[in-house]
Design a protein around this motif. Sequence first.
Motif, PDB file in Angstrom:
ATOM      1  N   ILE A 112       0.980  -1.210   0.009  1.00 14.49           N
ATOM      2  CA  ILE A 112       0.106  -0.009   0.172  1.00 14.49           C
ATOM      3  C   ILE A 112       0.880   1.316  -0.049  1.00 14.49           C
ATOM      4  CG2 ILE A 112      -1.754   1.220   1.234  1.00 14.49           C
ATOM      5  CD1 ILE A 112      -2.957  -1.084   2.430  1.00 14.49           C
ATOM      6  N   VAL A 113       0.669   2.046  -0.991  1.00 13.55           N
ATOM      7  CA  VAL A 113       1.399   3.559  -1.047  1.00 13.55           C
ATOM      8  C   VAL A 113       0.313   4.584  -0.876  1.00 13.55           C
ATOM      9  CG1 VAL A 113       3.007   4.528  -2.746  1.00 13.55           C
ATOM     10  CG2 VAL A 113       3.295   2.111  -2.517  1.00 13.55           C
ATOM     11  N   PRO A 114       0.642   5.510  -0.229  1.00 11.26           N
ATOM     12  CA  PRO A 114      -0.006   6.851  -0.062  1.00 11.26           C
ATOM     13  C   PRO A 114      -0.002   7.396  -1.205  1.00 11.26           C
ATOM     14  CG  PRO A 114       1.751   6.861   1.507  1.00 11.26           C
ATOM     15  CD  PRO A 114       1.764   5.588   1.041  1.00 11.26           C
ATOM     16  N   ALA A 115      -1.258   8.250  -1.578  1.00 11.29           N
ATOM     17  CA  ALA A 115      -1.332   8.929  -2.894  1.00 11.29           C
ATOM     18  C   ALA A 115      -0.070   9.638  -3.037  1.00 11.29           C
ATOM     19  CB  ALA A 115      -2.451   9.648  -2.945  1.00 11.29           C
ATOM     20  N   TRP A 116       0.499  10.375  -2.179  1.00  8.73           N
ATOM     21  CA  TRP A 116       1.461  11.440  -2.285  1.00  8.73           C
ATOM     22  C   TRP A 116       2.916  10.816  -2.232  1.00  8.73           C
ATOM     23  CZ3 TRP A 116      -2.062  10.995   2.049  1.00  8.73           C
ATOM     24  CH2 TRP A 116      -1.533  10.606   3.154  1.00  8.73           C
ATOM     25  N   GLU A 117       3.038   9.671  -2.327  1.00 10.13           N
ATOM     26  CA  GLU A 117       4.292   9.253  -2.074  1.00 10.13           C
ATOM     27  C   GLU A 117       4.890   8.375  -3.426  1.00 10.13           C
ATOM     28  OE1 GLU A 117       5.246   7.209   1.630  1.00 10.13           O
ATOM     29  OE2 GLU A 117       6.803   5.755   0.575  1.00 10.13           O
ATOM     30  N   ASP A 118       6.052   8.780  -3.771  1.00  7.07           N
ATOM     31  CA  ASP A 118       6.627   8.212  -4.699  1.00  7.07           C
ATOM     32  C   ASP A 118       7.386   6.899  -4.401  1.00  7.07           C
ATOM     33  OD1 ASP A 118       7.184   7.926  -7.717  1.00  7.07           O
ATOM     34  OD2 ASP A 118       9.175   8.805  -7.375  1.00  7.07           O
ATOM     35  N   TYR A 119       6.902   5.768  -4.828  1.00  9.21           N
ATOM     36  CA  TYR A 119       7.348   4.324  -4.165  1.00  9.21           C
ATOM     37  C   TYR A 119       7.949   3.932  -5.366  1.00  9.21           C
ATOM     38  CZ  TYR A 119       7.748  -0.167  -1.971  1.00  9.21           C
ATOM     39  OH  TYR A 119       7.796  -1.513  -1.460  1.00  9.21           O
ATOM     40  N   GLN A 120       9.089   3.021  -5.107  1.00  8.03           N
ATOM     41  CA  GLN A 120       9.872   2.263  -6.075  1.00  8.03           C
ATOM     42  C   GLN A 120       9.867   0.748  -5.708  1.00  8.03           C
ATOM     43  OE1 GLN A 120      10.841   4.129  -8.661  1.00  8.03           O
ATOM     44  NE2 GLN A 120      11.076   2.100  -9.797  1.00  8.03           N
ATOM     45  N   SER A 121       9.298  -0.047  -6.515  1.00  5.84           N
ATOM     46  CA  SER A 121       9.056  -1.281  -5.950  1.00  5.84           C
ATOM     47  C   SER A 121      10.780  -1.859  -6.052  1.00  5.84           C
ATOM     48  CB  SER A 121       8.290  -2.233  -7.031  1.00  5.84           C
ATOM     49  OG  SER A 121       7.022  -1.739  -7.315  1.00  5.84           O
ATOM     50  N   LYS A 122      10.890  -2.736  -5.090  1.00  6.47           N
ATOM     51  CA  LYS A 122      12.038  -3.483  -5.056  1.00  6.47           C
ATOM     52  C   LYS A 122      12.043  -4.733  -6.024  1.00  6.47           C
ATOM     53  CE  LYS A 122      13.233  -1.333  -0.600  1.00  6.47           C
ATOM     54  NZ  LYS A 122      11.934  -0.989  -0.367  1.00  6.47           N
ATOM     55  N   LEU A 127       2.849  -5.811  -6.360  1.00 10.50           N
ATOM     56  CA  LEU A 127       1.633  -5.280  -6.887  1.00 10.50           C
ATOM     57  C   LEU A 127       1.219  -3.921  -5.811  1.00 10.50           C
ATOM     58  CD1 LEU A 127      -0.602  -8.420  -6.776  1.00 10.50           C
ATOM     59  CD2 LEU A 127       0.634  -7.304  -8.683  1.00 10.50           C
ATOM     60  N   ILE A 128       1.112  -2.836  -6.521  1.00 12.58           N
ATOM     61  CA  ILE A 128       1.183  -1.272  -5.734  1.00 12.58           C
ATOM     62  C   ILE A 128      -0.379  -0.937  -5.741  1.00 12.58           C
ATOM     63  CG2 ILE A 128       1.879   0.936  -5.688  1.00 12.58           C
ATOM     64  CD1 ILE A 128       4.094  -1.097  -5.443  1.00 12.58           C
ATOM     65  N   ILE A 129      -0.800  -0.681  -4.479  1.00 12.73           N
ATOM     66  CA  ILE A 129      -2.160  -0.071  -4.152  1.00 12.73           C
ATOM     67  C   ILE A 129      -1.814   1.390  -3.921  1.00 12.73           C
ATOM     68  CG2 ILE A 129      -4.242  -0.353  -2.958  1.00 12.73           C
ATOM     69  CD1 ILE A 129      -3.795  -3.363  -2.660  1.00 12.73           C
ATOM     70  N   LYS A 130      -2.205   2.201  -4.686  1.00 10.37           N
ATOM     71  CA  LYS A 130      -2.252   3.644  -4.460  1.00 10.37           C
ATOM     72  C   LYS A 130      -3.579   4.133  -3.505  1.00 10.37           C
ATOM     73  CE  LYS A 130       1.426   5.854  -6.159  1.00 10.37           C
ATOM     74  NZ  LYS A 130       2.266   6.880  -5.705  1.00 10.37           N
ATOM     75  N   LEU A 131      -3.178   4.757  -2.365  1.00  9.26           N
ATOM     76  CA  LEU A 131      -4.246   4.666  -1.376  1.00  9.26           C
ATOM     77  C   LEU A 131      -4.391   6.328  -1.154  1.00  9.26           C
ATOM     78  CD1 LEU A 131      -6.711   2.749  -1.099  1.00  9.26           C
ATOM     79  CD2 LEU A 131      -5.530   2.547   1.245  1.00  9.26           C
ATOM     80  N   ASP A 132      -5.415   6.977  -1.175  1.00 10.31           N
ATOM     81  CA  ASP A 132      -5.455   8.168  -0.327  1.00 10.31           C
ATOM     82  C   ASP A 132      -6.532   7.812   0.965  1.00 10.31           C
ATOM     83  OD1 ASP A 132      -6.166  10.546   0.846  1.00 10.31           O
ATOM     84  OD2 ASP A 132      -6.261  11.608  -0.964  1.00 10.31           O
ATOM     85  N   PRO A 133      -6.164   7.540   1.982  1.00 14.28           N
ATOM     86  CA  PRO A 133      -6.874   6.846   3.079  1.00 14.28           C
ATOM     87  C   PRO A 133      -8.067   7.566   3.496  1.00 14.28           C
ATOM     88  CG  PRO A 133      -5.004   7.815   3.824  1.00 14.28           C
ATOM     89  CD  PRO A 133      -4.660   8.117   2.508  1.00 14.28           C
ATOM     90  N   ASP A 164     -17.476  -6.845  -2.556  1.00 17.81           N
ATOM     91  CA  ASP A 164     -16.840  -6.123  -1.632  1.00 17.81           C
ATOM     92  C   ASP A 164     -17.916  -5.475  -0.852  1.00 17.81           C
ATOM     93  OD1 ASP A 164     -15.117  -4.825   0.270  1.00 17.81           O
ATOM     94  OD2 ASP A 164     -14.096  -3.575  -1.427  1.00 17.81           O
ATOM     95  N   VAL A 165     -18.207  -5.851   0.365  1.00 20.19           N
ATOM     96  CA  VAL A 165     -19.358  -5.264   1.174  1.00 20.19           C
ATOM     97  C   VAL A 165     -18.602  -4.557   2.225  1.00 20.19           C
ATOM     98  CG1 VAL A 165     -21.539  -5.748   2.403  1.00 20.19           C
ATOM     99  CG2 VAL A 165     -20.750  -7.237   0.522  1.00 20.19           C
ATOM    100  N   GLY A 166     -18.904  -3.222   2.320  1.00 19.44           N
ATOM    101  CA  GLY A 166     -18.435  -2.222   3.409  1.00 19.44           C
ATOM    102  C   GLY A 166     -17.164  -1.974   2.877  1.00 19.44           C
ATOM    103  N   THR A 167     -17.103  -1.320   1.581  1.00 19.57           N
ATOM    104  CA  THR A 167     -15.623  -1.323   0.920  1.00 19.57           C
ATOM    105  C   THR A 167     -14.859  -0.210   1.676  1.00 19.57           C
ATOM    106  OG1 THR A 167     -14.487  -1.037  -1.183  1.00 19.57           O
ATOM    107  CG2 THR A 167     -16.520   0.394  -0.716  1.00 19.57           C
ATOM    108  N   GLY A 168     -15.504   0.867   2.314  1.00 23.99           N
ATOM    109  CA  GLY A 168     -14.674   1.903   3.014  1.00 23.99           C
ATOM    110  C   GLY A 168     -13.636   2.684   2.118  1.00 23.99           C
ATOM    111  N   SER A 169     -12.589   2.354   2.007  1.00 34.31           N
ATOM    112  CA  SER A 169     -11.723   3.073   0.974  1.00 34.31           C
ATOM    113  C   SER A 169     -11.548   2.506  -0.182  1.00 34.31           C
ATOM    114  CB  SER A 169     -10.125   3.192   1.926  1.00 34.31           C
ATOM    115  OG  SER A 169      -9.574   1.846   1.954  1.00 34.31           O
ATOM    116  N   GLY A 170     -12.064   1.319  -0.244  1.00 34.01           N
ATOM    117  CA  GLY A 170     -11.721   0.701  -1.597  1.00 34.01           C
ATOM    118  C   GLY A 170     -10.632  -0.257  -1.977  1.00 34.01           C
TER     119      GLY A 170
END
Lengths: 296, 296
Positions: A112-122, A127-133, A164-170
Amino acid sequence: MEKFMNLIEIKVKTTQEAVPAVSNILMEQNAQGIQIDDAKNDGNATVITYFPDDVDIKKIKKDVETQTKKLIDFGLNPGNVEVVISDIEEKSWAHNWEDYYHAERITRYLTIVPAWEDYQSKESDQLIIKLDPGMAFGTGTHPTTKMAMQALEMTLRGGEKLFDVGTGSGVLSIAARKLGANQIEAWDNDPIAVEATKKNFALNPGMNNIKVSVNSLLDGINGKADVIVANMLADVLLPLIPQAVEHLDKGGKFITAGIYADKLEIMLKNLKENGFKINQVTEVDNWRSIIATKGE
Amino acid sequence: MEKFMNLIEIKVKTTQEAVPAVSNILMEQNAQGIQIDDAKNDGNATVITYFPDDVDIKKIKKDVETQTKKLIDFGLNPGNVEVVISDIEEKSWAHNWEDYYHAERITRYLTIVPAWEDYQSKESDQLIIKLDPGMAFGTGTHPTTKMAMQALEMTLRGGEKLFDVGTGSGVLSIAARKLGANQIEAWDNDPIAVEATKKNFALNPGMNNIKVSVNSLLDGINGKADVIVANMLADVLLPLIPQAVEHLDKGGKFITAGIYADKLEIMLKNLKENGFKINQVTEVDNWRSIIATKGE
């Protein structure tokens, strides 16, 4: 974040045993999502939630205090209840997140990678999930969310239809798609969660054909899925169980997380009574998740 | 299979509560691996093991009967114990396997494929573990093996140094390498297991630089690992705990599986007393696995 006004935070200091009941009391006041801090595991816990700043917060505080203290009449010890209110400015809140919420590898594959962060997979196959919580939907790194993601990784094989029931942030829909689920439909009874989910889908390539809408559990939904995932408190999961029976074929998988320890037995009992076979139970801290299979 | 002579199978019909004790009695007779059939979950269980055909099987049968019945003196109810002996010809045994043992997807990523089966991946990123299960080392699809593989998938990130203690068929070392573990060393106290593991490494590309040798637990082993995995019965895991402390850096992960339900509490207690933090406990049927982290 522009959907959010200033929020009011309510913290209820209580005991671990009273957590589900206190969460329930707050939800009945229309609290927007529940966070539980019992990391110390010393018998104490704090239940945290948020209200929009247009509610009568003094009345809510008083109601919560009264009802929480009454729990003792039901044989629950809520301890020395303390209800603390504080205003949260969106700006400081967001700032806070950006300081404390960083990319986190949940499993070998899911990160999980916050929307504002630039993340480089090692590893090239991460699989990268971009999330604005979003404010009230968690960071995706709470134990219950991690366990739900783990259960998806154990269960999905590729090509499934998933509810997906009660998805919250997706976050779980995004994970499921990354793991190969084919048709996905997501619901939340909170319109703000649905908006947050839509934004999170937009952050992740390949999510545009996932449906998400406002709905209470599976009320009025037609059709069946191969897998149903629901990361919600047990009190909300219990009425979902008979609905899950209806919306799964024989052999279909039902993944539940968000189960506080003391609700595990009633969940297992209800699942079995509804014809589910229990495949796996996972425990992290005071939380439990279950993978179950629909039988005959 | 050419390493095996004809084997003698012993089945001990007993109760679920007596399973760990009966397993122990058989292991003290130098049984080669233990299988437990308690799938019915009705309180009864059968413990199955094999002996080479050059032992005095009548004496073993009598000893096992006597000792199992004595369990009642220790407050355990072994039920109506029945010990059944049968000769197994290698030929019929191998034939039996080929009928019943097929490719199985354990997680979204890990799939176990018998050596003789030609398996076509459905998803291009599936990781295939080719396995000739050998007679006494399981098929890789027992709940404890599945949970150990799941725990590896949750724990490994790529690049780790891993110790595999009691490797059996080598399945966990192969899974760990497929998931990105870099340096792997595996041991088993049974030379036949070590031979089986070497053959299984040879079936899987990229395994040739994994060391495997005969050793009892980590006795006399130098060096530290990032992750230690051990899928063995709790009685064997307990003396491994202090060794794991010695062979992990702070933050290192210790994955244990093979824990029968009634041994969970003593495992957790010992892990905590040795400074481990419990990250996760997983339950499948009567089996438990634990992921723990070494603390200060």
